[in-house]
Design an enzyme around this catalytic site. Structure first.
Site, PDB file in Angstrom:
ATOM      1  N   ASP A 206       0.804  -1.231   0.000  1.00  0.00           N
ATOM      2  CA  ASP A 206       0.000   0.000   0.000  1.00  0.00           C
ATOM      3  C   ASP A 206       0.836   1.280   0.000  1.00  0.00           C
ATOM      4  OD1 ASP A 206      -2.172  -1.611   0.194  1.00  0.00           O
ATOM      5  OD2 ASP A 206      -2.390  -1.398   2.374  1.00  0.00           O
ATOM      6  N   ASP A 230       0.446   5.608   1.838  1.00  0.00           N
ATOM      7  CA  ASP A 230      -0.667   5.207   2.709  1.00  0.00           C
ATOM      8  C   ASP A 230      -0.436   5.749   4.123  1.00  0.00           C
ATOM      9  OD1 ASP A 230      -3.093   4.064   3.288  1.00  0.00           O
ATOM     10  OD2 ASP A 230      -2.283   2.079   3.635  1.00  0.00           O
ATOM     11  N   ASP A 234       1.310   1.972  10.481  1.00  0.00           N
ATOM     12  CA  ASP A 234       0.062   1.237  10.703  1.00  0.00           C
ATOM     13  C   ASP A 234       0.377  -0.016  11.507  1.00  0.00           C
ATOM     14  OD1 ASP A 234      -1.144   3.134   9.126  1.00  0.00           O
ATOM     15  OD2 ASP A 234      -1.832   1.756   7.578  1.00  0.00           O
ATOM     16  N   ARG A 286      -5.932  10.846  11.845  1.00  0.00           N
ATOM     17  CA  ARG A 286      -5.401   9.573  12.361  1.00  0.00           C
ATOM     18  C   ARG A 286      -4.111   9.748  13.163  1.00  0.00           C
ATOM     19  NH1 ARG A 286      -6.232   5.157   7.441  1.00  0.00           N
ATOM     20  NH2 ARG A 286      -8.441   5.555   7.149  1.00  0.00           N
TER      21      ARG A 286
END
Ligand SMILES: *[C@@H]1O[C@H](CO)[C@@H](O)[C@H](O)[C@H]1NC(C)=O
Ligand SMILES: *[C@@H]1O[C@H](CO)[C@@H](O)[C@H](O)[C@H]1NC(C)=O
Ligand SMILES: *[C@@H]1O[C@H](CO)[C@@H](O)[C@H](O)[C@H]1NC(C)=O
Ligand SMILES: *[C@@H]1O[C@H](CO)[C@@H](O)[C@H](O)[C@H]1NC(C)=O
Length: 409
Positions: A206, A230, A234, A286
């Protein structure tokens, strides 16, 4: 137990009196010695600082574990003991040899050359990976790491940029520190070696800066990260025991995703500490966005967001302590928090708490649920917050440091 049982009730008072007196005396003795040692160390430090031409600049408890030591380079592995929070047991390559990256190239995905970063991260043995000189590494495909590795960029100016990012998948004990990761692209996939014993076909990636997948005991410290395709970092699919500290994040939309799947209940066990980071210019959302698990967000500096800072879905637990939130001037982005896929009668039961946060320029945190019970956390897992007013100082050196060998960093 046995000793207590033989003490008669009328003696219990004296027992405890002397017990406390004794404990106090021992503590006082330790404290005096400790302070003595501290003073001696401070004096020594000041001496070193004169040599280094500047004051030692550790401003938070993770940094003060190592930054003031002029011999940090001779003693690199002791840094593994400096992690705090949920990732504090991460050992990285502490028990391994030092591996020096001398070659910034990344051409052969199946048989990487000795001296490259990729050759180091696929070895079976624990390794503490360092860099011979400043370099920029453009990864051709995801860099797939094996367990028990440290990537330690201290002492060099190392960029991982303009190619693929780092993948930490189904492994444990990874430390990544003092790198610049930026402009990471999505890649097509292909045949990639993921250990000395195995290579195989990977699908497209990604374009995350660092992707943590089904992995535990991870510490990411002093990274400068921006502008990836991305996420910057994560952590998904059952990852836990993670500390993300002292990083400088900028110029990016989806900063940090903790849990990516609203039906993957295994993420309920996820525990992540986000501490002493600076969420800087050009960030949108985020920081982090959480599903299922628990995020302890402590003493970070949020100086920019365009949609929200902290968000989530699927009843995550969020404890925000001693952070500074500076909203932008736009009246649309004053709220720190954001909930997805739930109406208020559902999310009102999610435990999202703000304690001692500093709200500037109209920032506000919408709390829900009930105050968290302190006794449900081990104090070792929880970094105890400093006052939010000290956050600019605590995060002053967030991002990759420019350490010089032989001097405090
Ligand atoms: C890799 O390179 C290092 C340094 O040149 C050398 O010591 C080591 O033996 C090499 N390893 C292999 C497997 O060739
Ligand atoms: C990692 O290191 C630990 C001890 O530090 C050891 O028990 C474990 O087997 C190692 N794991 C791998 C995959 O090398
Ligand atoms: C999400 O989790 C569910 C439940 O474990 C699983 O069946 C599904 O494949 C996952 N989705 C993705 C995109 O990984
Ligand atoms: C890092 O510090 C060295 C020595 O103080 C200096 O020469 C160099 O320009 C600095 N590099 C960066 C990227 O700031």
């Amino acid at each position: 137990m046995v000793e207590l049982a033989i003490i008669k009730p009328n003696n219990i008072f004296f027992f405890f009196f002397f017990f406390f007196l004794f404990t106090y005396a021992v503590k006082a003795h330790i404290a005096t010695n400790f302070e003595g040692a501290l003073t001696r160390r401070l004096l020594l430090q000041q001496k070193e600082e004169v040599g280094a031409g500047g004051p030692c600049q550790a401003t938070n408890p993770i940094d003060s574990c190592w930054r003031c030591q002029a011999n940090w380079e001779m003693n690199r592995k002791s840094y593994a003991k400096c992690a705090l929070g949920f990732g504090r047991k991460t050992r990285g390559g502490e028990n391994g040899r030092i591996y020096v990256v001398t070659d910034p190239s990344d051409s052969d995905m199946v048989n990487p050359k000795n001296g490259t970063l990729r050759y180091g991260v696929i070895q079976n043995e624990p390794l503490w990976i360092i860099f011979a000189h400043d370099m920029t590494i453009r990864l051709n495909q995801e860099l797939i790491m094996t367990s028990n590795k440290t990537i330690d960029g201290r002492g060099a100016n190392v960029h991982i940029a303009n190619g693929a990012g780092i993948t930490i998948q189904f492994v444990h004990d990874i430390i990544i520190t003092n790198l610049h990761i930026h402009d990471i692209k999505a890649t097509k996939g292909g045949d990639i070696r993921d250990s000395v014993d195995h290579h195989g076909q990977r699908t497209s990636s990604d374009g995350d800066g660092i992707n943590i997948f089904g992995s535990t005991n991870i510490w990411i410290d002093h990274m400068s990260m921006s502008n990836c395709k991305d996420g910057l970092i994560d952590a998904v699919m059952g990852s836990t025991a993670i500390t993300i500290s002292n990083n400088y994040f900028s110029s990016h939309d989806h900063v940090m995703l903790l849990g990516a799947n609203d039906t993957y209940a295994d993420d309920e066990k996820m525990q992540v500490t986000v501490a002493f980071n600076h969420f800087g210019p050009g960030l949108v959302q985020r920081m982090p966005r959480v599903r299922w698990g628990f995020a302890h967000v402590v003493n970070n500096d949020y100086t920019h967001w365009e949609m929200y800072a902290i968000g989530g879905s699927t009843h995550p637990t969020i404890l925000s302590q001693g952070n500074r939130f500076v909203a932008s001037d736009s009246s649309a982005f004053k709220q720190v928090t954001h909930r997805d896929y739930a109406t208020e009668d559902v999310w009102k039961n999610w435990d999202w708490r703000s304690e001692g946060d500093l709200m500037e320029n109209g920032a506000f945190f919408v709390q829900s649920g009930s105050p968290l019970k302190k006794e449900s956390f081990s104090s070792e897992d929880m970094i105890s917050p400093k006052p939010a007013t000290s956050v600019p100082e605590l995060t002053r050196f967030a991002g990759a440091l420019n350490c010089t060998v032989g001097k405090p960093c």
